[in-house]
Design a protein around this motif. Structure first.
Motif, PDB file in Angstrom:
ATOM      1  N   PHE A 135      -0.720 -14.372  -8.453  1.00 32.13           N
ATOM      2  CA  PHE A 135       0.003 -15.267  -9.358  1.00 32.13           C
ATOM      3  C   PHE A 135       0.659 -16.420  -8.595  1.00 32.13           C
ATOM      4  O   PHE A 135       0.514 -17.585  -8.961  1.00 32.13           O
ATOM      5  CB  PHE A 135       1.055 -14.476 -10.140  1.00 32.13           C
ATOM      6  CG  PHE A 135       2.026 -15.355 -10.881  1.00 32.13           C
ATOM      7  CD1 PHE A 135       1.601 -16.088 -11.962  1.00 32.13           C
ATOM      8  CD2 PHE A 135       3.333 -15.468 -10.457  1.00 32.13           C
ATOM      9  CE1 PHE A 135       2.479 -16.918 -12.630  1.00 32.13           C
ATOM     10  CE2 PHE A 135       4.220 -16.288 -11.122  1.00 32.13           C
ATOM     11  CZ  PHE A 135       3.791 -17.023 -12.209  1.00 32.13           C
ATOM     12  N   PHE A 138      -1.812 -18.800  -7.517  1.00 32.28           N
ATOM     13  CA  PHE A 138      -2.280 -19.604  -8.647  1.00 32.28           C
ATOM     14  C   PHE A 138      -1.308 -20.751  -8.950  1.00 32.28           C
ATOM     15  O   PHE A 138      -1.722 -21.888  -9.176  1.00 32.28           O
ATOM     16  CB  PHE A 138      -2.432 -18.696  -9.871  1.00 32.28           C
ATOM     17  CG  PHE A 138      -3.026 -19.367 -11.078  1.00 32.28           C
ATOM     18  CD1 PHE A 138      -4.378 -19.638 -11.127  1.00 32.28           C
ATOM     19  CD2 PHE A 138      -2.245 -19.706 -12.165  1.00 32.28           C
ATOM     20  CE1 PHE A 138      -4.934 -20.249 -12.240  1.00 32.28           C
ATOM     21  CE2 PHE A 138      -2.793 -20.313 -13.280  1.00 32.28           C
ATOM     22  CZ  PHE A 138      -4.148 -20.581 -13.317  1.00 32.28           C
ATOM     23  N   VAL A 139      -0.030 -20.440  -8.900  1.00 40.95           N
ATOM     24  CA  VAL A 139       0.986 -21.469  -9.167  1.00 40.95           C
ATOM     25  C   VAL A 139       0.809 -22.648  -8.215  1.00 40.95           C
ATOM     26  O   VAL A 139       0.735 -23.811  -8.633  1.00 40.95           O
ATOM     27  CB  VAL A 139       2.407 -20.874  -9.005  1.00 40.95           C
ATOM     28  CG1 VAL A 139       3.450 -21.978  -9.016  1.00 40.95           C
ATOM     29  CG2 VAL A 139       2.690 -19.872 -10.095  1.00 40.95           C
ATOM     30  N   ILE A 172      -9.169 -27.950 -12.801  1.00 42.43           N
ATOM     31  CA  ILE A 172      -8.344 -27.277 -13.815  1.00 42.43           C
ATOM     32  C   ILE A 172      -9.231 -26.399 -14.696  1.00 42.43           C
ATOM     33  O   ILE A 172      -8.879 -25.274 -15.027  1.00 42.43           O
ATOM     34  CB  ILE A 172      -7.603 -28.313 -14.692  1.00 42.43           C
ATOM     35  CG1 ILE A 172      -6.555 -29.041 -13.870  1.00 42.43           C
ATOM     36  CG2 ILE A 172      -6.981 -27.644 -15.901  1.00 42.43           C
ATOM     37  CD1 ILE A 172      -5.168 -28.493 -13.958  1.00 42.43           C
ATOM     38  N   GLY A 173     -10.386 -26.942 -15.047  1.00 40.33           N
ATOM     39  CA  GLY A 173     -11.287 -26.202 -15.932  1.00 40.33           C
ATOM     40  C   GLY A 173     -11.657 -24.848 -15.354  1.00 40.33           C
ATOM     41  O   GLY A 173     -11.468 -23.816 -16.009  1.00 40.33           O
ATOM     42  N   ILE A 176      -8.580 -22.454 -15.075  1.00 39.13           N
ATOM     43  CA  ILE A 176      -8.089 -21.859 -16.318  1.00 39.13           C
ATOM     44  C   ILE A 176      -9.121 -20.917 -16.917  1.00 39.13           C
ATOM     45  O   ILE A 176      -8.803 -19.812 -17.346  1.00 39.13           O
ATOM     46  CB  ILE A 176      -7.703 -22.959 -17.329  1.00 39.13           C
ATOM     47  CG1 ILE A 176      -6.417 -23.637 -16.850  1.00 39.13           C
ATOM     48  CG2 ILE A 176      -7.482 -22.364 -18.714  1.00 39.13           C
ATOM     49  CD1 ILE A 176      -5.888 -24.664 -17.795  1.00 39.13           C
ATOM     50  N   ALA A 177     -10.367 -21.348 -16.895  1.00 34.89           N
ATOM     51  CA  ALA A 177     -11.377 -20.526 -17.557  1.00 34.89           C
ATOM     52  C   ALA A 177     -11.697 -19.268 -16.758  1.00 34.89           C
ATOM     53  O   ALA A 177     -11.859 -18.191 -17.331  1.00 34.89           O
ATOM     54  CB  ALA A 177     -12.646 -21.337 -17.792  1.00 34.89           C
ATOM     55  N   PHE A 180      -7.837 -17.778 -13.992  1.00 34.86           N
ATOM     56  CA  PHE A 180      -6.798 -17.187 -14.843  1.00 34.86           C
ATOM     57  C   PHE A 180      -7.272 -15.846 -15.396  1.00 34.86           C
ATOM     58  O   PHE A 180      -6.562 -14.840 -15.355  1.00 34.86           O
ATOM     59  CB  PHE A 180      -6.504 -18.163 -15.992  1.00 34.86           C
ATOM     60  CG  PHE A 180      -5.306 -17.809 -16.825  1.00 34.86           C
ATOM     61  CD1 PHE A 180      -4.162 -18.575 -16.749  1.00 34.86           C
ATOM     62  CD2 PHE A 180      -5.316 -16.739 -17.692  1.00 34.86           C
ATOM     63  CE1 PHE A 180      -3.051 -18.266 -17.516  1.00 34.86           C
ATOM     64  CE2 PHE A 180      -4.215 -16.418 -18.461  1.00 34.86           C
ATOM     65  CZ  PHE A 180      -3.078 -17.189 -18.374  1.00 34.86           C
ATOM     66  N   LEU A 181      -8.508 -15.846 -15.877  1.00 36.66           N
ATOM     67  CA  LEU A 181      -9.077 -14.626 -16.451  1.00 36.66           C
ATOM     68  C   LEU A 181      -9.130 -13.528 -15.392  1.00 36.66           C
ATOM     69  O   LEU A 181      -8.760 -12.380 -15.643  1.00 36.66           O
ATOM     70  CB  LEU A 181     -10.483 -14.947 -16.975  1.00 36.66           C
ATOM     71  CG  LEU A 181     -11.076 -14.009 -17.997  1.00 36.66           C
ATOM     72  CD1 LEU A 181     -10.237 -13.980 -19.248  1.00 36.66           C
ATOM     73  CD2 LEU A 181     -12.489 -14.449 -18.348  1.00 36.66           C
ATOM     74  N   MET A 183      -7.312 -13.256 -12.798  1.00 34.95           N
ATOM     75  CA  MET A 183      -5.959 -12.827 -12.462  1.00 34.95           C
ATOM     76  C   MET A 183      -5.439 -11.829 -13.509  1.00 34.95           C
ATOM     77  O   MET A 183      -4.912 -10.770 -13.168  1.00 34.95           O
ATOM     78  CB  MET A 183      -5.068 -14.063 -12.393  1.00 34.95           C
ATOM     79  CG  MET A 183      -3.629 -13.787 -12.095  1.00 34.95           C
ATOM     80  SD  MET A 183      -2.774 -15.313 -11.675  1.00 34.95           S
ATOM     81  CE  MET A 183      -2.825 -16.208 -13.212  1.00 34.95           C
ATOM     82  N   VAL A 184      -5.612 -12.167 -14.781  1.00 33.97           N
ATOM     83  CA  VAL A 184      -5.135 -11.275 -15.840  1.00 33.97           C
ATOM     84  C   VAL A 184      -5.887  -9.952 -15.786  1.00 33.97           C
ATOM     85  O   VAL A 184      -5.299  -8.881 -15.938  1.00 33.97           O
ATOM     86  CB  VAL A 184      -5.288 -11.932 -17.229  1.00 33.97           C
ATOM     87  CG1 VAL A 184      -4.800 -10.986 -18.299  1.00 33.97           C
ATOM     88  CG2 VAL A 184      -4.510 -13.221 -17.291  1.00 33.97           C
ATOM     89  N   TRP A 185      -7.172 -10.043 -15.519  1.00 30.15           N
ATOM     90  CA  TRP A 185      -7.983  -8.830 -15.450  1.00 30.15           C
ATOM     91  C   TRP A 185      -7.472  -7.927 -14.322  1.00 30.15           C
ATOM     92  O   TRP A 185      -7.258  -6.723 -14.506  1.00 30.15           O
ATOM     93  CB  TRP A 185      -9.450  -9.205 -15.225  1.00 30.15           C
ATOM     94  CG  TRP A 185     -10.408  -8.084 -15.472  1.00 30.15           C
ATOM     95  CD1 TRP A 185     -10.104  -6.828 -15.926  1.00 30.15           C
ATOM     96  CD2 TRP A 185     -11.821  -8.125 -15.295  1.00 30.15           C
ATOM     97  NE1 TRP A 185     -11.245  -6.086 -16.037  1.00 30.15           N
ATOM     98  CE2 TRP A 185     -12.321  -6.839 -15.656  1.00 30.15           C
ATOM     99  CE3 TRP A 185     -12.717  -9.104 -14.881  1.00 30.15           C
ATOM    100  CZ2 TRP A 185     -13.673  -6.531 -15.603  1.00 30.15           C
ATOM    101  CZ3 TRP A 185     -14.070  -8.795 -14.825  1.00 30.15           C
ATOM    102  CH2 TRP A 185     -14.544  -7.526 -15.191  1.00 30.15           C
ATOM    103  N   TYR A 187      -4.575  -7.841 -13.118  1.00 34.04           N
ATOM    104  CA  TYR A 187      -3.261  -7.326 -13.510  1.00 34.04           C
ATOM    105  C   TYR A 187      -3.396  -6.181 -14.501  1.00 34.04           C
ATOM    106  O   TYR A 187      -2.745  -5.151 -14.378  1.00 34.04           O
ATOM    107  CB  TYR A 187      -2.449  -8.471 -14.112  1.00 34.04           C
ATOM    108  CG  TYR A 187      -1.088  -8.091 -14.643  1.00 34.04           C
ATOM    109  CD1 TYR A 187      -0.007  -7.938 -13.787  1.00 34.04           C
ATOM    110  CD2 TYR A 187      -0.887  -7.902 -15.997  1.00 34.04           C
ATOM    111  CE1 TYR A 187       1.237  -7.601 -14.273  1.00 34.04           C
ATOM    112  CE2 TYR A 187       0.353  -7.565 -16.495  1.00 34.04           C
ATOM    113  CZ  TYR A 187       1.413  -7.423 -15.637  1.00 34.04           C
ATOM    114  OH  TYR A 187       2.647  -7.095 -16.119  1.00 34.04           O
ATOM    115  N   VAL A 188      -4.289  -6.363 -15.471  1.00 37.68           N
ATOM    116  CA  VAL A 188      -4.461  -5.324 -16.488  1.00 37.68           C
ATOM    117  C   VAL A 188      -5.013  -4.047 -15.856  1.00 37.68           C
ATOM    118  O   VAL A 188      -4.599  -2.935 -16.176  1.00 37.68           O
ATOM    119  CB  VAL A 188      -5.385  -5.833 -17.618  1.00 37.68           C
ATOM    120  CG1 VAL A 188      -5.796  -4.693 -18.535  1.00 37.68           C
ATOM    121  CG2 VAL A 188      -4.683  -6.915 -18.421  1.00 37.68           C
ATOM    122  N   THR A 193      -0.648  -7.914  -9.014  1.00 38.14           N
ATOM    123  CA  THR A 193      -1.596  -8.844  -8.394  1.00 38.14           C
ATOM    124  C   THR A 193      -1.228  -9.029  -6.926  1.00 38.14           C
ATOM    125  O   THR A 193      -1.631 -10.000  -6.300  1.00 38.14           O
ATOM    126  CB  THR A 193      -1.617 -10.218  -9.102  1.00 38.14           C
ATOM    127  OG1 THR A 193      -0.339 -10.832  -8.913  1.00 38.14           O
ATOM    128  CG2 THR A 193      -1.903 -10.090 -10.570  1.00 38.14           C
TER     129      THR A 193
END
Lengths: 497, 499
Positions: A135, A138-139, A172-173, A176-177, A180-181, A183-185, A187-188, A193
């Motif tokens: 994370f 990513f920031v 950016i594209g 984000i696409a 980000f995905l 990273m969330v994955w 985390y889940v 992370t």
């Protein structure tokens, strides 16, 4: 000073410098002095307070704030990040010197804005290198993208605007696409992370999903310029040359490959990657990028475009090292972050010096220029040799380790790819030097250079301003020093994992 | 500490409604524009302070039940404040306070001064209605307050400078009335089945009655009725016109509050009255809402890209953002609902910030057409910087509130294994990059036309509210315990109550 404090300070130090630049906008000399001082103190800060701790095996930590449960803004310095931070902040000093010569010599506008966003980008780079979890990375990764956008579009022309669109669109594209995905994955699946030794994903995902997640990370990191998401890098070459030099050969692109390296070592873990084969496909994508980008580079007449494709090609060496995920592969890839940085920044500095000194941007125009600009072309030669990977230049070590890594992983094809890659780099870099030194200069040349008006005729030395020539000479010397002092880097990097 | 006996502070819930209502009347009587503004601003900030106290009290001591006139529920009318509506109340009053502070400067351009006191009266009435809908514990009162807020918002929208404001207002009136009527029908049927109007009591009775056809029809009526007010795609057609032609201040206010309260009402009905089991397991409301939400996310954003008026562009973007909220709701999981609620909070900050930026532009340049943005990056640096930051938040850049919303929504989709949804959320946020960056490019790369009159920086009376919101966008992007933390607890409460 407390190491944790030093980490925080090192990250925001360039930001302070940037604010100082804004305050001193009316007084250019003081403003540049502020940039230079910030860069120098930043490097000294990192080298004297954080480096000793990391070298002795420490992993200093700084937690800022927990944004969501299990998701915090925090830093943890490990050898790889240490190295990247040192390279970025060290080369910032040289680049600032160079910027002074280039921006003034080339009569660029909006210089305050330039130095301000430049400093912001360095904050981003240091933040990425010290990030303690995906994370945080990513920031700062996004911070780099946004702060370099005004630099890429510096000239404000239609071409710059188009390039800016491509730059932002791809970076950016993809982030984000995909990133980000990913990273969330992560985390889940893992509940965190954090970068941890040996990774955090073992036993959490099936082999196929691991492969997919790695793909999201690899392609989500658009800054690594892995094909087919590489087009932003040549487009970004419309920026002033110091930007191309430090950001698009060092800070921005290295933040990309650094991310991939860091994720494969500390999120997946080398053992997981080698045992499941989740990164095998990435080896091939990297190999393809090395060769294809190298082939394109040969065809580019514009020197900066050629160097850009060379960068794309060379970045994939590092991705390759990460994908091999063997001890030597990781060592070689990580070391290449440093070696390529010094080599490529030298080449860009020279390209800019040629532009400022002789107003030439195309390779085909550079006949005989070497005799007018001997220091520049000598530096270019040394930088080229380092990129190609010949001793006694630093670049030879990283390629050597990468070869070992490929052999270790049983990827004999990759040894071939590395060799072809080196041959290609000979083919696109050497002609520049050869033209410069061995071809006669065209006759019509004397009409150029009204400002300088040396009047020394064909044979005289007519280098770019001092501040444009000194930096490439310094970094070229750096390439040679790196060959002899690779031991220190090797020892530092041995602590990875 | 505050709860010592029946002190004034224990009547705080009633003050949230009574004070703005009475002040609205006083505004009509005052007739002086400045005095009316001062009164309205004071009341709005006081209401915000009260809302903060209430939220704090709910966090510390649990749900507040206030018996109006001392009549105990279910016979008396109850004001009932729990974590969910306390958070919504903060948004309503907070945004109202910030926006109304900005209106002294902005309004002078658009509304003649002699009408200002009436304007502030309508403004306060609207806030009364929204706050009332939020905190009441009685379904019929929801309808009453809905009508108060709606009628006053029609009046506010009609104050726009062009005559198209009138037709927009009428369009909204027609749609809004249909929505209100459907809601009333639904409430009537529920009353028929349960014999009560109190929310808690109604939920208990419904659980005993079980689902029958009347209940299902009531659910349908309530859902469609509130969806109109919420501007759920394809019931959103009133929204773009209303937002475009209303005075800039009104748009900034309504965009951040009216749809949010409608979302609250929908969630309250679904989770607190009908319950998850009926709505999602028996009736599969998610199969209707989720596709609509996703279509809204894309359609709204794509249409936004092609707008030439930036207010209109932001209005369509709102349609898309409402899609995100609805998506979170339709997942009916703790993470998903948290995402929906936290996006309600976050989007209110972003969108009212962006619309206030447009108020600045309108004030200085006189137009919100994209051509009017040319060269504004240099001419109105602070205003456009605010636009960039709020815009980045819309895109979902980390350390802004937009990131927090996206994080919850995407992780909710992943937790429930709905991969395509996660991907669609991210793809649609790429569209936000396009429409936001279009404005940024024009503002920073195009020079102002030669014949353009000189543009001064935005007045301080507008800049301070704008930057207050920008600060909030960053603050709540970093410190999320108030927004996401409370939203998470609220979601757990709603889902726990339903099962």
């Amino acid at each position: 000073m407390n190491v944790s404090t030093a980490i925080g300070l090192a990250v925001i130090w360039p930001l302070f410098g940037g604010i100082l630049v804004l305050l001193l906008r009316k007084r250019p000399n003081l403003r540049e002095a502020a940039s230079l001082t910030t860069a120098a103190t930043q490097f000294i800060l990192i080298a004297t307070t954080i480096l000793p701790v990391v070298r002795s095996g420490g992993r200093p930590v700084l937690d800022i704030v927990e944004i969501l449960p299990g998701l915090s803004l925090s830093f943890e310095v490990e050898p790889l990040g240490m190295l990247f931070a040192l390279v970025a902040s060290g080369l910032w000093i040289v680049t600032t010197l160079y910027s002074i010569g280039y921006m003034r010599g080339h009569h660029e506008k909006n210089q305050t804005r330039f130095y301000f966003f430049f400093a912001l980008a360095i904050t981003g780079a240091v933040g990425v290198s010290f990030a303690g979890n995906v994370f945080t990375l990513f920031v700062f990764y996004e911070a780099i993208t946004l702060s370099t956008f005004p630099l890429v579009t510096h000239h404000g022309t239609e071409e710059a605007k188009k390039a800016g669109r491509m730059y932002l669109g791809i970076l950016i594209g993809t982030s984000i696409a995909f990133l980000f995905l990913a990273m969330v994955w992560t985390y889940v699946v893992a509940g965190t992370t954090d970068f941890r030794s040996g990774g955090i994903l073992a036993g959490k995902l099936s082999d196929g999903n691991l492969m997919l997640l790695l793909a999201l990370y690899a392609f989500g990191t658009g800054k690594a310029a892995l094909m087919p998401f590489h087009r932003w890098l040549p487009a970004a070459m419309v920026a002033p040359t110091p930007v191309s030099a430090l950001l698009h050969a060092v800070a921005v692109v290295k933040a990309g490959v650094f991310t991939i390296m860091k994720v494969s070592v500390y999120i997946f873990g080398p053992d997981l990657l080698t045992s499941t084969g989740a990164s095998t496909w990435l080896i091939w994508v990297a190999a393809a990028t090395i060769i294809i980008a190298g082939c394109i580079a040969i065809q580019k007449d514009n020197l900066k475009a050629r160097l850009a494709y060379s960068t794309i090609s060379q970045l994939s060496y590092i991705v390759l090292g990460a994908a091999l995920a063997t001890q030597w592969g990781i060592m070689g890839g990580s070391m290449h972050i440093v070696m390529h940085a010094f080599g490529k920044i030298t080449l860009f500095f020279c390209a800019g010096a040629i532009l400022v000194g002789a107003h030439k941007s195309e390779v085909s125009q550079m006949d005989g220029l070497g005799r007018k600009m001997p220091f520049t072309f000598l530096a270019f030669l040394i930088g080229s040799l380092s990129i190609i990977g010949l001793p006694p230049m630093g670049g030879s070590w990283s390629k050597w380790f990468l070869m070992l890594g490929a052999a270790d992983a049983g990827q004999l094809m990759m040894i071939g790819v590395l060799m072809v890659g080196s041959l290609l780099s000979i083919a696109y870099l050497m002609p520049v030097v050869a033209r410069g030194f061995f071809r006669p200069a065209p006759i019509e040349d004397s009409s150029h250079g009204e400002e300088e008006a040396h009047g020394e005729g064909e044979g005289g030395i007519r280098e770019a301003p001092f501040f444009c020539v000194l930096p490439p000479v310094l970094t070229a010397i750096g390439c040679i020093i790196l060959f002899f002092s690779a031991q220190g880097i090797y020892e530092l990097l041995s602590g990875i994992g | 500490m505050h709860d010592s006996g029946l002190s004034i502070s224990s009547h705080l819930p009633a003050f949230q409604i009574a004070v703005p209502l009475l002040s609205a009347v006083i505004c009509v009587l005052i007739r002086k524009a400045r005095a009316a503004w001062l009164l309205a601003t004071t009341v709005a900030w006081a209401a915000f302070a009260g809302a903060c106290v209430l939220l704090n009290r709910v966090i510390l001591h649990g749900t507040i039940s206030y018996e109006q006139g001392g009549w105990t529920p279910p016979w008396g009318i109850e004001l009932r404040i729990d974590l969910f509506n306390a958070l919504v109340l903060i948004i309503v009053t907070g945004i109202c306070a910030v926006v109304i502070s900005a209106s002294l400067t902005s309004l002078s351009m658009e509304v003649p001064e002699k009408k200002h006191n009436l304007f502030y009266a309508a403004f306060l009435l609207c806030m009364t209605g929204l706050a009332g809908m939020t905190i009441t514990g009685d379904v019929f009162n929801i309808f009453v307050f809905l009508e108060i807020s709606s009628l006053s918002s029609y009046a506010l929208i009609s104050q726009g400078a062009t005559r198209r404001a009138l037709t927009s207002s009428i369009q909204y009136l027609v749609m809004g009335t249909i929505g209100g009527t459907l809601l009333l029908l639904g409430i009537g049927m529920l009353y028929m089945v349960t014999g009560t109007l109190n929310i808690v009591d109604m939920a208990d009775q419904l659980a005993m009655v079980g689902p029958n056809r009347t209940v299902l029809v009531a659910l349908a009526c309530v859902t469609v009725g509130t969806s109109i007010k919420l501007a759920v795609f394809p019931l959103h057609i009133w929204l773009p016109n209303a937002y475009t032609y209303a005075p800039a201040i009104v748009t900034a206010f309504l965009a951040a509050t009216a749809t949010k309260v409608a979302f609250y009402v929908l969630a309250r009905f679904i989770f607190s009255i009908f319950g998850v089991e009926l709505a999602f397991e028996q009736l599969h409301l998610d199969r209707v809402l989720m596709p609509l939400a996703i279509v809204a996310m894309f359609a709204g954003s794509i249409v936004a890209i092609y707008q030439t008026d930036i207010k209109r562009m932001l209005a369509y973007s709102s349609v898309a953002q409402i899609g995100y909220m609805l998506l979170g709701l339709s997942m009916a999981s703790v993470t998903g609902l948290t995402g929906g609620i936290v996006h309600l909070f976050n989007h209110a900050l972003m969108k009212s910030g962006l619309f206030l930026v447009m108020a600045c532009v309108l004030y200085r340049v006189g137009s919100t057409h994209i051509d009017a943005m040319r060269g504004l990056g240099k001419r109105m640096p602070f205003t456009m910087a605010a636009f960039v930051i709020a815009g980045l938040s819309m895109i979902g850049v980390p350390l802004t509130v937009g990131f927090v919303s996206k994080w919850y929504l995407v992780s909710a989709a992943m937790e429930s294994g709905q991969w395509p949804v996660a991907v669609l959320i991210l793809l649609s946020s790429l569209l936000a990059v396009v429409y936001i960056w279009r404005v940024v490019e024009v503002a920073y790369f195009q020079e102002a036309p030669e014949d353009a009159p000189e543009v001064k920086k935005a007045p301080i009376g507008l800049l301070v509210p704008v930057w207050t919101l920008v600060f909030a966008i960053i603050f709540f992007g970093i410190f999320t315990s108030l927004s996401a933390g409370v939203a998470g607890d609220a979601a757990r409460m709603l889902l726990g109550a339903g099962s």
